[in-house]
Design an enzyme around this catalytic site. Structure first.
Site, short mmCIF file in Angstrom:
data_model
loop_
_atom_site.label_atom_id
_atom_site.label_comp_id
_atom_site.label_asym_id
_atom_site.label_seq_id
_atom_site.Cartn_x
_atom_site.Cartn_y
_atom_site.Cartn_z
N THR A 19 0.82 -1.21 0.00
CA THR A 19 0.00 0.00 0.00
C THR A 19 0.86 1.26 0.00
OG1 THR A 19 -1.79 -1.11 1.12
CG2 THR A 19 -1.61 1.22 1.53
N ASP A 38 -8.28 -1.76 5.22
CA ASP A 38 -8.34 -0.62 6.14
C ASP A 38 -8.11 0.72 5.44
OD1 ASP A 38 -5.67 -1.60 5.69
OD2 ASP A 38 -5.00 -0.12 7.16
N THR A 48 -0.22 1.04 6.67
CA THR A 48 0.00 -0.10 5.78
C THR A 48 0.20 -1.33 6.63
OG1 THR A 48 1.46 -1.15 4.18
CG2 THR A 48 2.46 0.53 5.59
N GLY A 49 -0.44 -2.41 6.26
CA GLY A 49 -0.30 -3.62 7.06
C GLY A 49 -1.48 -4.53 6.85
N GLY A 60 -4.75 -5.40 6.84
CA GLY A 60 -5.91 -4.52 6.94
C GLY A 60 -6.96 -4.92 7.95
N1 ASP Z 1 -3.51 -2.43 4.44
C1 ASP Z 1 -3.70 -2.98 3.12
C2 ASP Z 1 -4.93 -3.81 3.08
O1 ASP Z 1 -5.14 -4.60 3.98
C3 ASP Z 1 -2.58 -3.82 2.66
C4 ASP Z 1 -1.25 -3.13 2.65
O2 ASP Z 1 -0.98 -2.28 3.49
O3 ASP Z 1 -0.46 -3.46 1.77
O4 ASP Z 1 -5.67 -3.71 2.11
#
Ligand code: ASP
Length: 306
Positions: A172, A203, A223-224, A226
Site C-alpha cells: 500500500t 483498512d 499499511t499492514g 488490513g
Molecule cells: N492495508 C492494506 C490492506 O489490507 C494492505 C497493505 O498495506 O499493503 O488492504
C-alpha cells in the site's frame, strides 16, 4: 511556519538479502519522485490535501508499489483498489472501495470528498461517479504486471491470501503532510492483498482505521494487515491518544504500533505527522518503504530497519 511531507510504499518482510542493487535504486527513485511531487506543493504554499494527493498519485503511477498501476490481482484475476483522503482542517473525507480501471484512485477519493456529498463510494457506483467527474480510466492491460500475475498464480496454488509479495510485504502507499497554513492531511491507496476475496475491502479507505487527519492532532496513513488495522481503529486511536491523553506523536505511535497491534498480531506500520511538523514512521514488520522531507532541510528515504 513549518511544512513537511512523509510517504510510505508499504511495510512487511523486506529484507536486504532478497533485494538487488537495481531494485533498491528503483524503489528509492519511486519514493523520491513521490516526495518531490508532494513537497513541491507545500513548498509553493499549496494545501496539504493537494500535497498528499500529488504524492500518492505519483506512487500509484509507479508499478513497484501495490496501488494504481502496480495493484495486485484478486482471487478472480481482477484489480480492485481502495483509496482515501482526509482534510484535517475541515475533517472532510473521501474514499473509494473496490474500484477497477481507475488510473488514480486517490484522485477519485478526492473528488468524492469535494463533489459527491458522501464520504465513501464503492465499485460500480464509484466508477460511474468517476465518469461524471471526468477522471482518467485505464484498461486492464495498463494494470497487467508479470510479477503480480506470478504472485497471484502462486497464491492460487497454495490457496492463500497474500499481503503483496509472497514474503508478506504490504505494498500500500500513502502520504501525510503539513502545509504552511498549519493544516494536516492524509491519503492512502492500495490494491489490497493478492488473491483476496472478490469484494474484500481493507483498512486503507476506512476513515479512522487506515487513514485519518485532524489539524489539531495528527495525520496518519497506515499499511499492514488490513483486517487487524480495522479492528484496532489504528489511525483514530493515535489521534485520540494525543487529543484525550495529551501524549506526544511518538508516544501515541509507540503504544499503537509496538504494543496494541503486536498483541493482536497486526503486522505493519504507518506514517504520522503532527501540527508542529514532527514526523514518526513506526513499523513492527521487518521493513517499510518510507521517506520524509521538512522545510528545515532534513530529509530521508529508508527501506529497512535502522
Ligand atoms: N492495508 C492494506 C490492506 O489490507 C494492505 C497493505 O498495506 O499493503 O488492504
Amino acid at each position: 511556519m513549518n511544512f513537511a511531507i512523509a510517504i510510505h510504499g508499504g511495510a512487511g518482510t523486506i529484507l536486504k538479502s532478497s533485494m538487488t542493487a537495481e531494485m533498491q535504486t528503483a524503489y528509492e527513485k519511486g519514493l523520491q519522485d513521490a516526495l518531490d511531487a508532494g513537497y513541491k506543493v507545500v513548498e509553493d504554499g499549496g494545501s496539504s490535501v493537494d500535497a498528499v494527493a500529488a504524492a500518492v498519485a505519483s506512487l500509484e503511477d509507479c508499478p513497484l508499489f501495490n496501488a494504481g498501476k502496480g495493484a495486485v490481482f484478486n482471487h478472480i484475476g481482477g484489480h480492485e483498489m481502495d483509496a482515501a483522503i482526509m482534510n484535517g482542517a475541515t475533517k472532510e473525507a473521501g474514499a473509494v472501495a473496490g474500484v477497477s480501471n481507475i488510473k488514480n484512485p486517490v484522485l477519485l477519493a478526492k473528488e468524492v470528498m469535494l463533489h459527491s456529498g458522501h464520504v465513501m463510494l464503492s465499485s460500480e457506483g464509484a466508477e460511474e461517479f468517476a465518469k461524471q467527474q471526468h477522471l482518467e480510466f485505464a484498461d486492464d492491460a495498463y494494470f497487467y504486471n508479470q510479477l503480480r500475475y506470478e504472485q497471484w498464480q502462486e497464491a492460487l496454488k497454495t490457496d492463500t491470501v497474500q499481503l503483496d509479495h509472497s514474503d508478506k510485504k504490504f505494498g500500500t502507499v500513502g502520504a501525510v503532510a503539513l502545509d504552511i497554513h498549519g493544516n494536516l492531511a492524509a491519503a492512502t491507496s492500495t490494491g489490497g492483498m493478492t488473491n483476496k476475496q472478490f469484494g474484500r475491502i481493507g483498512d486503507s479507505p476506512i476513515i479512522g482505521a487506515g487513514t485519518y487527519a485532524n489539524s489539531n492532532t495528527c495525520a496518519i496513513s497506515c499499511t499492514g494487515h488490513g483486517e487487524l488495522f480495522i479492528r484496532s481503529v489504528v489511525a483514530y486511536d493515535i489521534s485520540c491518544l494525543i487529543e484525550y491523553k495529551g501524549l506526544s506523536l511518538q508516544e501515541a505511535c509507540n503504544i499503537v504500533v509496538h504494543d496494541k497491534l503486536v498483541k493482536i498480531g497486526g503486522e505493519g506500520g504507518l506514517i504520522a505527522i503532527d501540527k508542529l511538523g514532527n514526523i514518526c514512521l513506526p513499523f513492527n514488520s521487518e521493513g517499510m518503504y518510507r521517506g520524509y522531507r521538512k522545510n528545515d532541510g532534513s530529509a530521508s528515504i529508508k527501506i529497512y530497519k535502522d
